[in-house]
Design a protein around this motif. Structure first.
Motif, PDB file in Angstrom:
ATOM      1  N   PHE A   7       0.820  -1.209   0.000  1.00 11.66           N
ATOM      2  CA  PHE A   7       0.000   0.000   0.000  1.00 11.66           C
ATOM      3  C   PHE A   7       0.855   1.261   0.000  1.00 11.66           C
ATOM      4  O   PHE A   7       0.476   2.278  -0.595  1.00 11.66           O
ATOM      5  N   ALA A   8       2.019   1.200   0.642  1.00 10.17           N
ATOM      6  CA  ALA A   8       2.929   2.345   0.602  1.00 10.17           C
ATOM      7  C   ALA A   8       3.376   2.622  -0.824  1.00 10.17           C
ATOM      8  O   ALA A   8       3.486   3.778  -1.249  1.00 10.17           O
ATOM      9  N   ALA A   9       3.621   1.551  -1.593  1.00  7.30           N
ATOM     10  CA  ALA A   9       4.018   1.712  -2.992  1.00  7.30           C
ATOM     11  C   ALA A   9       2.904   2.356  -3.818  1.00  7.30           C
ATOM     12  O   ALA A   9       3.168   3.049  -4.804  1.00  7.30           O
ATOM     13  N   LEU A  10       1.644   2.147  -3.410  1.00  7.68           N
ATOM     14  CA  LEU A  10       0.502   2.760  -4.090  1.00  7.68           C
ATOM     15  C   LEU A  10       0.355   4.238  -3.751  1.00  7.68           C
ATOM     16  O   LEU A  10      -0.441   4.950  -4.371  1.00  7.68           O
ATOM     17  N   GLY A  11       1.091   4.697  -2.745  1.00 13.85           N
ATOM     18  CA  GLY A  11       0.988   6.088  -2.323  1.00 13.85           C
ATOM     19  C   GLY A  11       0.226   6.284  -1.031  1.00 13.85           C
ATOM     20  O   GLY A  11       0.053   7.416  -0.567  1.00 13.85           O
ATOM     21  N   THR A  12      -0.253   5.208  -0.423  1.00  8.94           N
ATOM     22  CA  THR A  12      -0.932   5.285   0.865  1.00  8.94           C
ATOM     23  C   THR A  12       0.076   5.607   1.964  1.00  8.94           C
ATOM     24  O   THR A  12       1.159   5.019   1.999  1.00  8.94           O
ATOM     25  N   ARG A  13      -0.279   6.546   2.841  1.00 11.85           N
ATOM     26  CA  ARG A  13       0.572   6.831   4.000  1.00 11.85           C
ATOM     27  C   ARG A  13       0.264   5.783   5.074  1.00 11.85           C
ATOM     28  O   ARG A  13      -0.832   5.768   5.631  1.00 11.85           O
ATOM     29  N   VAL A  14       1.245   4.933   5.350  1.00 10.92           N
ATOM     30  CA  VAL A  14       1.041   3.772   6.211  1.00 10.92           C
ATOM     31  C   VAL A  14       1.759   3.977   7.540  1.00 10.92           C
ATOM     32  O   VAL A  14       2.919   4.405   7.577  1.00 10.92           O
ATOM     33  N   THR A  15       1.070   3.649   8.626  1.00  8.90           N
ATOM     34  CA  THR A  15       1.681   3.597   9.956  1.00  8.90           C
ATOM     35  C   THR A  15       1.636   2.160  10.439  1.00  8.90           C
ATOM     36  O   THR A  15       0.556   1.551  10.489  1.00  8.90           O
ATOM     37  N   VAL A  16       2.789   1.606  10.788  1.00  9.06           N
ATOM     38  CA  VAL A  16       2.880   0.232  11.279  1.00  9.06           C
ATOM     39  C   VAL A  16       3.022   0.264  12.796  1.00  9.06           C
ATOM     40  O   VAL A  16       3.937   0.914  13.330  1.00  9.06           O
ATOM     41  N   VAL A  17       2.119  -0.425  13.486  1.00  9.71           N
ATOM     42  CA  VAL A  17       2.145  -0.506  14.948  1.00  9.71           C
ATOM     43  C   VAL A  17       2.521  -1.925  15.346  1.00  9.71           C
ATOM     44  O   VAL A  17       1.894  -2.889  14.896  1.00  9.71           O
ATOM     45  N   GLU A  18       3.543  -2.065  16.170  1.00 11.19           N
ATOM     46  CA  GLU A  18       4.036  -3.384  16.577  1.00 11.19           C
ATOM     47  C   GLU A  18       4.409  -3.351  18.053  1.00 11.19           C
ATOM     48  O   GLU A  18       5.118  -2.445  18.500  1.00 11.19           O
ATOM     49  N   ALA A  19       3.935  -4.361  18.795  1.00 10.35           N
ATOM     50  CA  ALA A  19       4.206  -4.415  20.233  1.00 10.35           C
ATOM     51  C   ALA A  19       5.670  -4.699  20.541  1.00 10.35           C
ATOM     52  O   ALA A  19       6.200  -4.265  21.574  1.00 10.35           O
ATOM     53  N   ARG A  20       6.334  -5.421  19.645  1.00  8.60           N
ATOM     54  CA  ARG A  20       7.749  -5.711  19.863  1.00  8.60           C
ATOM     55  C   ARG A  20       8.612  -4.537  19.420  1.00  8.60           C
ATOM     56  O   ARG A  20       8.171  -3.662  18.691  1.00  8.60           O
ATOM     57  N   ASP A  21       9.853  -4.553  19.852  1.00  8.93           N
ATOM     58  CA  ASP A  21      10.772  -3.458  19.529  1.00  8.93           C
ATOM     59  C   ASP A  21      11.398  -3.615  18.149  1.00  8.93           C
ATOM     60  O   ASP A  21      12.073  -2.696  17.670  1.00  8.93           O
ATOM     61  N   LYS A  22      11.215  -4.783  17.531  1.00 11.55           N
ATOM     62  CA  LYS A  22      11.815  -5.045  16.231  1.00 11.55           C
ATOM     63  C   LYS A  22      10.770  -5.614  15.286  1.00 11.55           C
ATOM     64  O   LYS A  22       9.767  -6.184  15.729  1.00 11.55           O
ATOM     65  N   ILE A  23      11.035  -5.493  13.989  1.00 12.17           N
ATOM     66  CA  ILE A  23      10.211  -6.173  13.000  1.00 12.17           C
ATOM     67  C   ILE A  23      11.031  -7.315  12.403  1.00 12.17           C
ATOM     68  O   ILE A  23      12.264  -7.226  12.310  1.00 12.17           O
ATOM     69  N   LEU A  24      10.354  -8.389  12.041  1.00 13.48           N
ATOM     70  CA  LEU A  24      11.007  -9.528  11.385  1.00 13.48           C
ATOM     71  C   LEU A  24      12.304  -9.908  12.096  1.00 13.48           C
ATOM     72  O   LEU A  24      13.368 -10.043  11.491  1.00 13.48           O
ATOM     73  N   ASP A  25      12.211 -10.117  13.420  1.00 12.77           N
ATOM     74  CA  ASP A  25      13.423 -10.342  14.218  1.00 12.77           C
ATOM     75  C   ASP A  25      14.110 -11.680  13.941  1.00 12.77           C
ATOM     76  O   ASP A  25      15.198 -11.931  14.449  1.00 12.77           O
ATOM     77  N   PHE A  26      13.507 -12.513  13.101  1.00 13.89           N
ATOM     78  CA  PHE A  26      14.145 -13.778  12.728  1.00 13.89           C
ATOM     79  C   PHE A  26      15.030 -13.614  11.491  1.00 13.89           C
ATOM     80  O   PHE A  26      15.738 -14.533  11.102  1.00 13.89           O
ATOM     81  N   CYS A  27      14.984 -12.432  10.876  1.00 15.40           N
ATOM     82  CA  CYS A  27      15.787 -12.165   9.680  1.00 15.40           C
ATOM     83  C   CYS A  27      17.122 -11.523  10.055  1.00 15.40           C
ATOM     84  O   CYS A  27      17.328 -11.076  11.180  1.00 15.40           O
ATOM     85  N   ASP A  28      18.008 -11.431   9.066  1.00 17.03           N
ATOM     86  CA  ASP A  28      19.285 -10.762   9.244  1.00 17.03           C
ATOM     87  C   ASP A  28      19.051  -9.298   9.611  1.00 17.03           C
ATOM     88  O   ASP A  28      18.283  -8.591   8.943  1.00 17.03           O
ATOM     89  N   ALA A  29      19.716  -8.823  10.664  1.00 18.08           N
ATOM     90  CA  ALA A  29      19.483  -7.472  11.180  1.00 18.08           C
ATOM     91  C   ALA A  29      19.820  -6.400  10.146  1.00 18.08           C
ATOM     92  O   ALA A  29      19.108  -5.396  10.022  1.00 18.08           O
ATOM     93  N   GLU A  30      20.900  -6.595   9.389  1.00 16.95           N
ATOM     94  CA  GLU A  30      21.297  -5.613   8.381  1.00 16.95           C
ATOM     95  C   GLU A  30      20.267  -5.527   7.261  1.00 16.95           C
ATOM     96  O   GLU A  30      19.947  -4.441   6.771  1.00 16.95           O
ATOM     97  N   VAL A  31      19.727  -6.663   6.859  1.00 19.97           N
ATOM     98  CA  VAL A  31      18.706  -6.693   5.816  1.00 19.97           C
ATOM     99  C   VAL A  31      17.440  -5.989   6.293  1.00 19.97           C
ATOM    100  O   VAL A  31      16.811  -5.219   5.543  1.00 19.97           O
TER     101      VAL A  31
END
Length: 472
Positions: A198-222
């Motif tokens: 939706f961001a690519a479509l031009g929608t202004r998106v707000t992501v709310v997440e209870a954890r301090d990180k997103i996708l914490d199972f992925c490589d941190a640099e990525v």
């Protein structure tokens, strides 16, 4: 058993990726197989509301917005100025229709009977077929059963979903217009994928997440690279925040966070986990029980607590990926009928179809560090590759993690164009026990993104050579 019932060697409940492959795998062994599925859900959640729809929407958005070509033609470049929901759904309906025919054809070609209706256990070996009103129309008996019912979005009880302003990841497919603003609650794979679309479509998106990180199972640099790109698309992250309430009316929504922040938006999409779709199966009649999230526990052969009942796919939990579910279905069918089988399931690739996309196989740097495994990093940037310049991707990267002891590849992490395709080269080398030298010595087509493997391999070996030169 009911003597008048239709008897099968295997009854598969659910026609998603896991159920399909289990049914076809058993049919290839000469078994009589039936697949039970609701009339409007052939192909399962994967085809109708999950994997295929979201990835099709992503491709439609990338094409219509011209996003991937803006580095070449300028930041104002767009293929279509005003993109409507109808533009997106046209491609979606085309793909789903074609794929549904593929699934039906594959099952029919392998002489798998498709039984239309909802399934409910009537006993350990009996499965009743119910119509839309919940009435029994048929009973099947089976020597073996595979449960592949998948999951549905979890819905917090304090949130009033209305299917219009406040939706889950299934309901987002029924939107009437592209929202100007959106709140995405939950920064897991599904939430971040839709946030980027939706961001690519031009929608202004707000992501709310209870954890301090997103996708914490992925490589941190990525992950940091992804966050940078999403912020460039005007995505705002509210990490370490929980939602207290969501109010909605005809004009929009207001999301109130526990911290007191209030976020107005046209639409709120909840992506707060998934729930196993087992509540209507009558599990107790078969001697089964699901956990609090509706999932079934299985052993390494995908057997449940009832020896002749197997379960595969999202309903057994992590990793809940279509590709993994397919392999689980094949393995379960072979185990059920004593067919020798081998697999390298532990080296499965993970693909996240964000914009840009992420894919990896093997260990992350954090995992290797915690395990005390010495390694070296080799990195290739797409901007260093001629193909990267040609396709307009100057931010992509490929990272190799190489054992300094054995020189084997311990992990591959790719971010950018074609990441989910490129990962398979690294996966193949790792599966065969190959070393970084294999990639150094291999000639890759030019110009390609696959050259990134050689560039990254040379980077890693040069670093290891420098360390060896100083006698460390």
């Amino acid at each position: 058993m009911d003597a008048s019932a239709s008897h099968f060697d295997l009854v598969v409940i659910g026609s998603g990726p896991g159920g399909q492959k289990a049914a076809i795998g058993a049919a290839k062994l000469g078994k009589r197989v039936a697949v039970v599925e609701r009339r409007d859900m052939i192909g399962g959640v994967c085809l109708n509301t999950g994997t295929i729809p979201s990835k099709t929407l992503r491709e439609a958005v990338l094409y219509l917005t011209g996003l991937t070509l803006r580095d070449v033609y300028g930041s104002s470049y767009r293929l279509k100025e005003r993109i409507t929901v109808q533009d997106l759904l046209a491609r979606l309906q085309h793909v789903i229709g074609r794929e549904m025919e593929v699934v039906r054809n594959q099952l029919a070609r392998n002489r798998v009977e498709t039984v239309v209706g909802s399934a409910r256990f009537a006993g350990p070996h009996e499965v009743d077929i119910l119509d839309a009103d919940g009435d029994r129309v048929r009973r099947l008996t089976a020597e073996k059963v595979v449960v592949a019912v998948g999951t549905r979005p979890a819905r917090p009880v304090h949130i009033a979903f209305d299917g219009d302003r406040v939706v889950d990841s299934d309901g987002i497919l029924d939107m009437q217009e592209v929202p100007r603003t959106m709140v995405v609650v939950g920064a897991g794979v599904i939430g971040i994928e839709y946030a980027s679309i939706f961001a690519a479509l031009g929608t202004r998106v707000t992501v709310v997440e209870a954890r301090d990180k997103i996708l914490d199972f992925c490589d941190a640099e990525v992950v940091e690279a992804l966050k940078f790109q999403l912020r460039d698309l005007s995505v705002t992250f509210r990490l370490g925040e929980t939602v207290e309430s969501v109010t909605a009316d005809a004009t929009g929504t207001v999301t109130t966070l526990a911290s007191g922040k209030r976020i107005p938006a046209d639409t709120v999409m909840y992506s707060a986990g998934r729930q196993g779709a087992t509540d209507g199966l009558g599990l107790e009649a078969a001697g089964l029980a699901a956990d609090a999230r509706g999932r079934l526990v299985v052993d390494k052969q995908f057997r449940t607590g009832v020896e002749h009942v197997y379960a595969v796919g999202d309903v057994i939990g992590f990793p809940a990926l279509a590709a993994t579910s397919q392999e689980q279905g094949r393995l379960a069918a072979y185990h059920a009928f004593g067919e020798p089988v081998s697999s390298v399931l532990e080296l499965q690739p993970i693909g996240i179809y964000t914009i840009p996309e992420i894919s990896y196989c093997g260990d992350t740097e954090d995992e290797l560090t915690r395990a005390g495994v010495p390694y070296e990093v080799g990195v290739a940037r797409y901007r260093e590759l001629a193909r990267g310049q040609i396709v307009g991707d100057t931010y992509g990267m490929l990272k190799l993690l190489v054992s300094t002891d054995t020189r084997k590849i311990l992990g591959v992490h790719v971010f950018g164009t074609g990441a989910t395709e490129l990962i398979h080269i690294g996966q193949a080398v790792m599966t065969c026990g190959g070393t970084v030298d294999h990639l150094v010595d291999t000639v890759f087509n030019y110009p390609t993104l696959s050259e990134a493997y050689k560039v990254a391999a040379l980077d890693a070996t040069n670093k290891m050579r420098d360390v060896a030169r100083f006698g460390f």
